[in-house]
Design a protein around this motif. Structure first.
Motif, PDB file in Angstrom:
ATOM      1  N   THR A 106       0.850  -1.187   0.000  1.00 40.03           N
ATOM      2  CA  THR A 106       0.000   0.000   0.000  1.00 40.03           C
ATOM      3  C   THR A 106       0.891   1.245   0.000  1.00 40.03           C
ATOM      4  O   THR A 106       2.079   1.168   0.350  1.00 40.03           O
ATOM      5  N   PRO A 107       0.340   2.429  -0.369  1.00 39.39           N
ATOM      6  CA  PRO A 107       1.146   3.650  -0.292  1.00 39.39           C
ATOM      7  C   PRO A 107       1.726   3.891   1.094  1.00 39.39           C
ATOM      8  O   PRO A 107       2.889   4.306   1.223  1.00 39.39           O
ATOM      9  N   SER A 108       0.953   3.622   2.140  1.00 37.40           N
ATOM     10  CA  SER A 108       1.462   3.800   3.507  1.00 37.40           C
ATOM     11  C   SER A 108       2.622   2.856   3.786  1.00 37.40           C
ATOM     12  O   SER A 108       3.625   3.238   4.403  1.00 37.40           O
ATOM     13  N   GLU A 109       2.496   1.612   3.337  1.00 35.94           N
ATOM     14  CA  GLU A 109       3.569   0.638   3.542  1.00 35.94           C
ATOM     15  C   GLU A 109       4.833   1.051   2.805  1.00 35.94           C
ATOM     16  O   GLU A 109       5.951   0.872   3.307  1.00 35.94           O
ATOM     17  N   LYS A 113       8.416   1.769   4.581  1.00 35.81           N
ATOM     18  CA  LYS A 113       9.565   0.974   4.132  1.00 35.81           C
ATOM     19  C   LYS A 113      10.693   1.865   3.618  1.00 35.81           C
ATOM     20  O   LYS A 113      11.874   1.646   3.943  1.00 35.81           O
ATOM     21  N   GLU A 114      10.350   2.864   2.815  1.00 35.41           N
ATOM     22  CA  GLU A 114      11.367   3.733   2.242  1.00 35.41           C
ATOM     23  C   GLU A 114      12.084   4.542   3.326  1.00 35.41           C
ATOM     24  O   GLU A 114      13.302   4.744   3.260  1.00 35.41           O
ATOM     25  N   VAL A 115      11.341   5.012   4.321  1.00 38.00           N
ATOM     26  CA  VAL A 115      11.972   5.761   5.407  1.00 38.00           C
ATOM     27  C   VAL A 115      12.961   4.875   6.153  1.00 38.00           C
ATOM     28  O   VAL A 115      14.092   5.290   6.463  1.00 38.00           O
ATOM     29  N   MET A 116      12.570   3.644   6.466  1.00 36.46           N
ATOM     30  CA  MET A 116      13.469   2.729   7.160  1.00 36.46           C
ATOM     31  C   MET A 116      14.717   2.450   6.323  1.00 36.46           C
ATOM     32  O   MET A 116      15.850   2.495   6.829  1.00 36.46           O
ATOM     33  N   GLU A 117      14.535   2.176   5.040  1.00 37.28           N
ATOM     34  CA  GLU A 117      15.658   1.839   4.174  1.00 37.28           C
ATOM     35  C   GLU A 117      16.602   3.019   3.970  1.00 37.28           C
ATOM     36  O   GLU A 117      17.820   2.837   3.861  1.00 37.28           O
ATOM     37  N   GLU A 118      16.062   4.229   3.908  1.00 35.71           N
ATOM     38  CA  GLU A 118      16.880   5.398   3.566  1.00 35.71           C
ATOM     39  C   GLU A 118      17.385   6.172   4.772  1.00 35.71           C
ATOM     40  O   GLU A 118      18.316   6.966   4.643  1.00 35.71           O
ATOM     41  N   THR A 119      16.765   5.974   5.953  1.00 33.58           N
ATOM     42  CA  THR A 119      17.174   6.761   7.116  1.00 33.58           C
ATOM     43  C   THR A 119      17.439   5.937   8.366  1.00 33.58           C
ATOM     44  O   THR A 119      18.114   6.410   9.279  1.00 33.58           O
ATOM     45  N   GLU A 122      12.012   4.393  12.249  1.00 31.90           N
ATOM     46  CA  GLU A 122      10.693   3.770  12.207  1.00 31.90           C
ATOM     47  C   GLU A 122       9.640   4.879  12.277  1.00 31.90           C
ATOM     48  O   GLU A 122       9.738   5.787  13.105  1.00 31.90           O
ATOM     49  N   VAL A 123       8.634   4.796  11.397  1.00 30.71           N
ATOM     50  CA  VAL A 123       7.589   5.820  11.369  1.00 30.71           C
ATOM     51  C   VAL A 123       6.221   5.177  11.199  1.00 30.71           C
ATOM     52  O   VAL A 123       6.103   4.022  10.773  1.00 30.71           O
ATOM     53  N   THR A 124       5.203   5.946  11.537  1.00 30.93           N
ATOM     54  CA  THR A 124       3.830   5.592  11.215  1.00 30.93           C
ATOM     55  C   THR A 124       3.269   6.697  10.321  1.00 30.93           C
ATOM     56  O   THR A 124       3.683   7.861  10.418  1.00 30.93           O
ATOM     57  N   VAL A 125       2.336   6.330   9.466  1.00 33.02           N
ATOM     58  CA  VAL A 125       1.721   7.296   8.565  1.00 33.02           C
ATOM     59  C   VAL A 125       0.537   7.955   9.260  1.00 33.02           C
ATOM     60  O   VAL A 125      -0.307   7.278   9.853  1.00 33.02           O
ATOM     61  N   GLU A 126       0.478   9.289   9.177  1.00 30.72           N
ATOM     62  CA  GLU A 126      -0.605  10.035   9.809  1.00 30.72           C
ATOM     63  C   GLU A 126      -1.674  10.483   8.827  1.00 30.72           C
ATOM     64  O   GLU A 126      -2.861  10.359   9.084  1.00 30.72           O
ATOM     65  N   ARG A 127      -1.265  11.016   7.660  1.00 33.98           N
ATOM     66  CA  ARG A 127      -2.271  11.453   6.694  1.00 33.98           C
ATOM     67  C   ARG A 127      -1.621  11.754   5.356  1.00 33.98           C
ATOM     68  O   ARG A 127      -0.405  11.952   5.262  1.00 33.98           O
ATOM     69  N   LEU A 128      -2.459  11.769   4.326  1.00 36.83           N
ATOM     70  CA  LEU A 128      -2.042  12.187   2.993  1.00 36.83           C
ATOM     71  C   LEU A 128      -2.092  13.709   2.918  1.00 36.83           C
ATOM     72  O   LEU A 128      -3.086  14.323   3.327  1.00 36.83           O
ATOM     73  N   LEU A 129      -1.023  14.327   2.399  1.00 38.93           N
ATOM     74  CA  LEU A 129      -0.979  15.777   2.271  1.00 38.93           C
ATOM     75  C   LEU A 129      -1.296  16.253   0.858  1.00 38.93           C
ATOM     76  O   LEU A 129      -2.036  17.219   0.682  1.00 38.93           O
ATOM     77  N   ALA A 130      -0.728  15.575  -0.134  1.00 38.64           N
ATOM     78  CA  ALA A 130      -0.914  16.047  -1.509  1.00 38.64           C
ATOM     79  C   ALA A 130      -0.664  14.934  -2.508  1.00 38.64           C
ATOM     80  O   ALA A 130       0.153  14.038  -2.263  1.00 38.64           O
ATOM     81  N   VAL A 131      -1.370  15.007  -3.636  1.00 39.00           N
ATOM     82  CA  VAL A 131      -1.113  14.174  -4.807  1.00 39.00           C
ATOM     83  C   VAL A 131      -0.868  15.137  -5.961  1.00 39.00           C
ATOM     84  O   VAL A 131      -1.783  15.852  -6.386  1.00 39.00           O
TER      85      VAL A 131
END
Length: 208
Positions: A106-109, A113-119, A122-131
């Motif tokens: 999913t987009p949240s997943e 995953k990208e945050v963990m791999e690049e930084t 560990e994070v949780t997703v709070e909301r969508l800001l923009a598309v």
């Protein structure tokens, strides 16, 4: 017409060509669609000055009806109201953590995953800001048609890594101290928008 207009034309031609090559049963039509594909590659070559041999495999990699690629970017602020960025090894410039969406996630997943791999965080997703549609923003020309998803995330654990497979540095920056940006990934105006969301949490999602 400007370069952005020609880039849009090249992408549209390629999309039509790939659909035709996938679904046409006429030998004559297949030849015409192949020619359209080659014309679109030539346009992109003239816009970017990249060799055709390099562009063609990237630009024509998807067969059949083409749809936009999805780029997921994580937006993470610290207690000092600074935004987390990573220095990309590929161009030595800075971007929000993120990357292409993966099939099966999913987009949240993808954001987590990208945050963990690049930084290393560990994070949780709070909301969508923009598309955002990349054609509406001052990114450099590229072969793909892309939608960018900006997702607000909250740090829950982990420690910032000094270096990862894709990044050489990780740091927080204020709006007035942003480093040289990897503009194929994010523009200054987009980062300004992320700071606006931080200042105004009730700001509605922006959709191009």
């Amino acid at each position: 017409m400007n370069n952005t207009d020609w880039l849009s034309i090249a992408k549209r031609l390629q999309a039509l060509a790939q659909a035709g090559l996938a679904y046409s049963q006429s030998g004559y039509d297949l030849e015409r669609y192949q020619e359209i594909s080659e014309i679109s590659v030539d346009i992109l070559h003239r816009l970017t000055e990249e060799p055709i041999e390099k562009i063609a495999p990237l630009f024509t990699e998807r067969f059949g009806y083409q749809t936009p690629k999805s780029d997921i970017r994580a937006v993470i602020f610290n207690d000092d109201h600074k935004i987390l960025m990573v220095k990309e090894k590929i161009d030595g410039r800075w971007a929000l953590p993120g990357g292409w969406a993966d099939i099966g996630h999913t987009p949240s997943e993808v954001a987590v995953k990208e945050v963990m791999e690049e930084t290393g965080l560990e994070v949780t997703v709070e909301r969508l800001l923009a598309v955002l549609d990349k054609k509406c923003h001052p990114h450099p020309p590229e072969p793909w048609y892309v939608y960018k998803f900006f997702v607000l995330c909250k740090k829950t654990g982990g420690e910032i890594s000094r270096e990862t497979n894709e990044t050489s540095e990780i740091a927080y920056f204020g709006l007035e101290e942003l480093p040289p940006l990897s503009e194929v990934r994010n523009t200054f105006s987009q980062l300004e928008l992320m700071f606006e969301f931080h200042k105004n949490p009730a700001k509605e999602v922006i959709l191009d």
